[in-house]
Scaffold this motif. Structure first.
Motif, short mmCIF file in Angstrom:
data_model
loop_
_atom_site.label_atom_id
_atom_site.label_comp_id
_atom_site.label_asym_id
_atom_site.label_seq_id
_atom_site.Cartn_x
_atom_site.Cartn_y
_atom_site.Cartn_z
N SER A 111 -62.54 31.51 -98.95
CA SER A 111 -62.04 30.99 -100.08
C SER A 111 -62.90 30.06 -100.76
O SER A 111 -62.85 29.90 -101.87
CB SER A 111 -60.54 30.77 -99.94
OG SER A 111 -60.57 29.66 -99.03
N ALA A 112 -63.54 29.13 -99.69
CA ALA A 112 -64.54 28.05 -100.43
C ALA A 112 -65.91 28.75 -100.45
O ALA A 112 -66.81 28.07 -101.16
CB ALA A 112 -64.44 26.97 -99.27
N GLN A 113 -66.20 29.90 -100.06
CA GLN A 113 -67.30 30.45 -99.95
C GLN A 113 -68.35 29.49 -99.13
O GLN A 113 -69.60 29.19 -99.77
CB GLN A 113 -67.99 30.72 -101.48
CG GLN A 113 -67.07 31.93 -101.91
CD GLN A 113 -67.54 32.55 -103.44
OE1 GLN A 113 -68.21 31.50 -104.05
NE2 GLN A 113 -67.55 33.66 -103.51
N THR A 155 -66.47 21.59 -94.10
CA THR A 155 -66.47 20.90 -95.35
C THR A 155 -65.02 21.45 -96.05
O THR A 155 -64.42 20.53 -96.99
CB THR A 155 -67.62 21.25 -96.07
OG1 THR A 155 -68.26 22.67 -96.31
CG2 THR A 155 -68.87 20.21 -95.60
N ALA A 156 -65.03 22.94 -96.23
CA ALA A 156 -63.86 23.46 -97.17
C ALA A 156 -62.69 22.68 -96.42
O ALA A 156 -61.74 22.52 -97.61
CB ALA A 156 -63.86 24.69 -96.99
N ASP A 171 -61.26 19.78 -98.25
CA ASP A 171 -60.97 19.89 -99.61
C ASP A 171 -59.84 20.61 -99.91
O ASP A 171 -59.43 21.08 -101.32
CB ASP A 171 -62.22 20.51 -100.63
CG ASP A 171 -63.48 19.86 -100.34
OD1 ASP A 171 -63.19 18.35 -100.20
OD2 ASP A 171 -64.52 20.07 -100.26
N GLU A 172 -59.03 21.19 -98.96
CA GLU A 172 -57.87 21.77 -99.23
C GLU A 172 -56.53 21.07 -99.72
O GLU A 172 -55.57 21.68 -99.93
CB GLU A 172 -57.41 22.75 -97.82
CG GLU A 172 -58.51 23.62 -97.26
CD GLU A 172 -58.44 24.94 -98.36
OE1 GLU A 172 -57.34 25.15 -99.12
OE2 GLU A 172 -59.23 25.86 -97.97
N VAL A 203 -60.24 30.18 -94.69
CA VAL A 203 -60.43 28.84 -95.39
C VAL A 203 -62.15 28.74 -95.75
O VAL A 203 -62.19 28.56 -96.88
CB VAL A 203 -60.48 27.75 -94.40
CG1 VAL A 203 -61.00 26.46 -94.83
CG2 VAL A 203 -58.84 27.61 -94.14
N CYS A 255 -61.29 22.22 -87.81
CA CYS A 255 -61.49 23.94 -87.91
C CYS A 255 -61.21 24.35 -86.44
O CYS A 255 -60.92 25.37 -86.34
CB CYS A 255 -62.90 24.12 -88.70
SG CYS A 255 -62.98 23.90 -90.27
N CYS A 306 -66.32 26.11 -93.09
CA CYS A 306 -64.91 25.52 -92.91
C CYS A 306 -64.94 24.02 -92.68
O CYS A 306 -63.96 23.38 -93.40
CB CYS A 306 -64.38 26.32 -91.64
SG CYS A 306 -62.72 25.70 -91.24
#
Lengths: 131, 227
Positions: free
Chosen positions: A62-64, A69-70, A73-74, A59, A48, A67
């Motif tokens: 969109s994952a709420q 952790t999100a 998972d992208e 990022v 990130c 960043c």
């Protein structure tokens, strides 16, 4: 005529070459390499830190969530080696052996603007991560 | 009159245009920087410094595309007015003088005067080259600027392509692209319009004291008379 030819040469060097990019392409290439390395070792924070501000925000939004952790998972593929880097001005494209990423130059260095990108021919790349 | 004042007065046309050129170029650099940075901010990207901008492809292509078209304009005007005429225009030579003209009229070789340039006196290849030196230099500068436009435009175009997450193009691909020809032709059309207007309007309109105009009282039919 010799003066004109010399003038042309000077013009090309003065105008065109600085236009081809101010920093060494290695800087953009290094940022791309570090980004994919961070993902490979599941270091979301490091990945990130290499994202452009707008991409980082996208990022996280969109994952709420965060960043860090999100981003893991992208579904960003393992990049592998940088096989080609094309840089023009403040923008660059890094072709990795297993992915394509776009980068931009910021005050503190190169940042990833988009990753996990798939070519759509004449149309813009479709990227899982972008700002 | 002091030497400095005499120098300024004797060269006022070149000096004023040199100053206007530099002033406009600096103005263009600041305006272009503001426009570039506005777009960068809108795209969520970093702004650039003045130094970075004036060495960028974006600035170079904007400068070069205008330079090439100006030199093309004067090249064509210089060369075409050897053979093409416009009745009544002070920009044209007389209708019966079309062509390269005689050595005597052009003061070449044996017809050269004591103050003629050496390459006009010596004959041979040097006189031949010197006889076309203005067009050759203007043409060379035009081609050089057009080449610089193509390289800088290619780089600026590809920077834009990458911003839009698209593949960059090769230089050859760019030279055949709409962007390259749009930049070239939009400048050319304005130059051709300006030159054509000047040739025609100067038949009927006057500017008292200007060497680009006929004397105010000269008839519309008089050709090749400058004030």
């Amino acid at each position: 005529m010799r003066t004109s030819a010399l003038g042309a040469l000077v013009g090309i060097v003065v105008f065109a070459c600085p236009a081809c990019g101010s920093d060494l392409p290695a800087a953009a290439s290094g940022a791309a390499g570090r980004f994919y390395q961070a993902l490979e070792v599941h270091d979301g924070a490091a990945a990130c830190a290499l994202l452009a501000p707008q991409t980082l925000q996208e990022v996280a939004e969109s994952a709420q969530g965060e960043c860090e952790t999100a981003i893991l998972d992208e579904g960003i593929p393992a990049g592998g080696e940088v096989i080609a880097l094309r840089q023009y001005g403040t923008q660059a494209q890094a072709r990795m052996s297993d992915d394509t990423a776009f980068l931009a130059e910021f005050d503190d260095g190169w940042r990833v603007v988009a990753a996990a990108c798939v070519s759509q021919g004449q149309r813009p790349y479709q990227c899982k991560v972008k700002g | 009159m002091s030497r400095v004042r005499r120098f300024l007065r004797s060269n006022s046309l070149s000096l004023v245009f040199g100053g206007l050129f530099l002033g406009a170029l600096v103005g263009q650099a600041f305006a272009g920087l503001a426009e570039f940075n506005n777009q960068q901010v809108a795209d969520g990207l970093a702004t650039v410094t003045f130094g970075r901008y004036v060495t960028s492809a974006d600035f170079a292509v904007d400068v070069a595309e205008n330079w090439q078209s100006e030199y093309l304009q004067f090249l064509l005007y210089i060369v075409l007015t050897v053979w093409l005429v416009q009745r009544g225009s002070p920009e044209s030579k007389k209708l019966d003088e079309q062509g390269r003209e005689s050595d005597e009229k052009q003061k070449l070789g044996p017809f050269a005067g004591p103050d003629s340039p050496r390459w006009a006196r010596v004959g041979g290849w040097r006189t031949k080259i010197y006889s076309s030196s203005l067009g050759l230099v203007m043409g060379s500068v035009f081609l050089a600027c057009w080449l610089v436009q193509s390289v800088a435009g290619w780089s600026a175009f590809n920077e834009q392509q990458l911003k839009q997450l698209q593949d960059p193009q090769s230089w050859v691909g760019y030279v055949g692209s709409a962007d390259f020809w749009s930049r070239s032709l939009q400048n050319w059309q304005s130059e051709f319009l300006a030159v054509g207007s000047m040739a025609v309007l100067s038949i009927y309109l006057r500017e008292r004291g200007s060497p680009e105009s006929k004397p105010v009282g000269t008839s519309h039919a008089s050709t090749s008379i400058e004030g």
